[in-house]
Design an enzyme around this catalytic site. Structure first.
Site, PDB file in Angstrom:
ATOM      1  CE  LYS A   1      -2.687   0.752   3.645  1.00 17.22           C
ATOM      2  NZ  LYS A   1      -2.464   2.202   4.615  1.00 17.22           N
TER       3      LYS A   1
ATOM      4  NE  ARG B   1      -6.240   2.314  10.947  1.00 15.17           N
ATOM      5  CZ  ARG B   1      -5.110   2.381  10.520  1.00 15.17           C
ATOM      6  NH1 ARG B   1      -5.945   0.735  10.739  1.00 15.17           N
ATOM      7  NH2 ARG B   1      -3.754   2.904  10.535  1.00 15.17           N
TER       8      ARG B   1
ATOM      9  NE  ARG C   1       8.397  -5.425   6.622  1.00 15.82           N
ATOM     10  CZ  ARG C   1       7.478  -4.642   6.952  1.00 15.82           C
ATOM     11  NH1 ARG C   1       6.723  -3.883   5.544  1.00 15.82           N
ATOM     12  NH2 ARG C   1       6.406  -5.244   8.104  1.00 15.82           N
TER      13      ARG C   1
ATOM     14  NE  ARG D   1       9.470  -2.105  11.091  1.00 18.64           N
ATOM     15  CZ  ARG D   1       9.589  -1.558  10.303  1.00 18.64           C
ATOM     16  NH1 ARG D   1       8.693  -2.372   8.732  1.00 18.64           N
ATOM     17  NH2 ARG D   1       9.272  -0.596   9.690  1.00 18.64           N
TER      18      ARG D   1
ATOM     19  NE  ARG E   1       0.763  -6.546  11.417  1.00 21.48           N
ATOM     20  CZ  ARG E   1       2.010  -6.738  10.541  1.00 21.48           C
ATOM     21  NH1 ARG E   1       3.485  -7.294  11.469  1.00 21.48           N
ATOM     22  NH2 ARG E   1       2.527  -5.686   9.520  1.00 21.48           N
TER      23      ARG E   1
END
Length: 217
Positions: free
Chosen positions: A18, A92, A126, A159, A170
């Site tokens: 995004k 949201r 990542r 992370r 998530r």
């Protein structure tokens, strides 16, 4: 060719690309990028009334109540009556969506649909340079020296929330929260979904769609 004003919302799961798609949209079509996350961080850094309220909730691990976020976003959009904009990170909740719809004309809600298995694998590979936020993806956007940031040579990190188990959690939360938003905007006739496994696969279709909507003779 000239361009007409165009107001859009962009939606996509964490890791869907995004951010990359948003950056391309605002650059190519000269739109203002309004990010709810950036606005909150800015208010917190500037110690505004909203920033102090938001910081209190965030430190307690709670979501900032709708009334504060909505007031902040609508106030910012109210300054952009003569500009095209892309809204990112808001709404949201269905309540936020209804407030936005009442106050602004939304031309399109751009929904990026990337398979969750692809996102999990993407985030697994990542690596991040934490001080700058520069992101690398092994096999796609590799650092020149494995494990090192290109500009500083400092070590890269992963992370904790990019762990596959955490990512799936998530994504499940995102799916549950956004399903009613998708339904709401679908009923309004403005939801457009772009599906694919990579940004390079999705972007040409987004670009073609926006060109047909924004440019006019």
């Amino acid at each position: 060719m000239s361009a007409k004003l165009f107001r859009a919302v962009i939606m996509g799961a964490p890791g869907s690309g995004k951010g990359t798609v948003s950056a391309r949209i605002v650059k190519m079509f000269n739109m203002k990028h309004i990010s709810s996350g950036d606005m909150l961080r800015s208010n917190i850094e500037q110690h505004t009334d909203l920033g102090q309220i938001a910081e209190k909730y965030i430190k307690e691990g709670k979501l900032v109540p709708d009334i504060y976020i909505t007031k902040c976003i609508l106030g910012e959009l109210g300054k952009l009556k003569s500009s095209s904009w892309l809204l990112d990170g808001f709404p949201r909740t269905p309540e936020q969506a209804e407030d936005l719809w009442r106050h602004e004309t939304i031309d399109s809600v751009i929904n990026l649909d990337v398979p969750f298995d692809v996102i999990v694998e993407r985030l697994r590979s990542r690596w991040v340079h934490l001080p700058s936020g520069r992101v690398y993806n092994i096999g796609f956007n590799d650092p020149r020296v494995p494990g090192k940031d290109d500009e500083t040579g400092q070590p890269l990190s992963q992370r904790p929330d990019d762990d596959p188990v955490a990512v799936r959690k998530r994504l499940e939360i995102y799916d549950a929260c956004t399903r009613p938003l998708n339904e709401y905007f679908h009923e309004k006739g403005v939801l457009v979904t772009f599906s694919g496994k990579t940004t390079d696969e999705i972007w040409p279709n987004v670009k073609k769609y926006l060109e047909s909507k924004i440019t006019m003779s």
